[in-house]
Scaffold this motif. Sequence first.
Motif, PDB file in Angstrom:
ATOM      1  N   VAL A  10     -38.541  13.674 -29.389  1.00  0.00           N
ATOM      2  CA  VAL A  10     -37.456  13.871 -30.167  1.00  0.00           C
ATOM      3  C   VAL A  10     -36.758  12.981 -30.844  1.00  0.00           C
ATOM      4  CG1 VAL A  10     -35.036  14.976 -29.775  1.00  0.00           C
ATOM      5  CG2 VAL A  10     -36.716  15.889 -28.638  1.00  0.00           C
ATOM      6  N   HIS A  11     -36.822  11.546 -30.327  1.00  0.00           N
ATOM      7  CA  HIS A  11     -36.452  10.382 -30.952  1.00  0.00           C
ATOM      8  C   HIS A  11     -37.254   9.778 -31.721  1.00  0.00           C
ATOM      9  CE1 HIS A  11     -32.330  10.437 -29.163  1.00  0.00           C
ATOM     10  NE2 HIS A  11     -32.982  10.807 -28.115  1.00  0.00           N
ATOM     11  N   ARG A  12     -38.511  10.509 -32.080  1.00  0.00           N
ATOM     12  CA  ARG A  12     -39.684  10.142 -32.888  1.00  0.00           C
ATOM     13  C   ARG A  12     -39.970   8.462 -32.310  1.00  0.00           C
ATOM     14  NH1 ARG A  12     -37.251  11.943 -38.637  1.00  0.00           N
ATOM     15  NH2 ARG A  12     -37.456  14.185 -38.240  1.00  0.00           N
ATOM     16  N   GLU A  37     -28.045  14.196 -37.889  1.00  0.00           N
ATOM     17  CA  GLU A  37     -29.633  14.212 -37.437  1.00  0.00           C
ATOM     18  C   GLU A  37     -29.660  13.426 -35.969  1.00  0.00           C
ATOM     19  OE1 GLU A  37     -33.841  12.875 -38.504  1.00  0.00           O
ATOM     20  OE2 GLU A  37     -32.632  13.831 -40.066  1.00  0.00           O
ATOM     21  N   GLN A  38     -28.898  12.260 -35.779  1.00  0.00           N
ATOM     22  CA  GLN A  38     -29.102  11.357 -34.677  1.00  0.00           C
ATOM     23  C   GLN A  38     -28.139  12.253 -33.516  1.00  0.00           C
ATOM     24  OE1 GLN A  38     -27.188   8.074 -36.430  1.00  0.00           O
ATOM     25  NE2 GLN A  38     -29.044   6.945 -36.298  1.00  0.00           N
ATOM     26  N   SER A  51     -31.761  16.075 -26.480  1.00  0.00           N
ATOM     27  CA  SER A  51     -32.454  15.095 -25.389  1.00  0.00           C
ATOM     28  C   SER A  51     -31.862  15.450 -24.219  1.00  0.00           C
ATOM     29  CB  SER A  51     -32.169  13.523 -25.629  1.00  0.00           C
ATOM     30  OG  SER A  51     -33.072  13.326 -26.808  1.00  0.00           O
ATOM     31  N   GLN A  90     -27.799  15.396 -33.314  1.00  0.00           N
ATOM     32  CA  GLN A  90     -28.734  16.576 -32.781  1.00  0.00           C
ATOM     33  C   GLN A  90     -29.600  16.251 -31.854  1.00  0.00           C
ATOM     34  OE1 GLN A  90     -29.902  18.297 -36.696  1.00  0.00           O
ATOM     35  NE2 GLN A  90     -28.066  19.574 -36.871  1.00  0.00           N
ATOM     36  N   ARG A  91     -30.235  14.899 -32.174  1.00  0.00           N
ATOM     37  CA  ARG A  91     -31.412  14.458 -31.532  1.00  0.00           C
ATOM     38  C   ARG A  91     -30.845  14.161 -29.926  1.00  0.00           C
ATOM     39  NH1 ARG A  91     -34.486  10.337 -35.309  1.00  0.00           N
ATOM     40  NH2 ARG A  91     -35.616  12.061 -36.569  1.00  0.00           N
ATOM     41  N   TRP A  92     -29.715  13.804 -29.974  1.00  0.00           N
ATOM     42  CA  TRP A  92     -29.399  13.293 -28.627  1.00  0.00           C
ATOM     43  C   TRP A  92     -28.859  14.713 -27.922  1.00  0.00           C
ATOM     44  CZ3 TRP A  92     -29.718   9.120 -26.030  1.00  0.00           C
ATOM     45  CH2 TRP A  92     -29.845   7.943 -26.567  1.00  0.00           C
TER      46      TRP A  92
END
Length: 97
Positions: free
Chosen positions: A72-74, A13-14, A21, A16-18
């Motif tokens: 995206v990174h909440r 999940e991390q 971004s 995917q967030r990067w």
Amino acid sequence: MTTPRIRHELTIEQVQRWVVSFLILAVSSFPLGALVAVIHTIVGEGRNSDGIILLVVMGCLGVLALGAIRLVHRRTVFVPWLVLGTLPAVIAAFFIF
């Protein structure tokens, strides 16, 4: 003597967030570059007010891109760092006008 580096494992999940971004950053960077070229052409024709309007659009696009990356990174969207989204427009205004 060097100290050993501590490696942190990232979850899927991390990662995917990067990736998202960087995609947001890339997708928003291309229109910003195109707007600089268009503004330069328009101002060269003597239409300064139209160039200023496009600079405002450019600043809004930069702020929206940074806000989307923070979402995206909440993270909270409304922070003082969001003003950095206007930096490309400020730099373009400095060189064009």
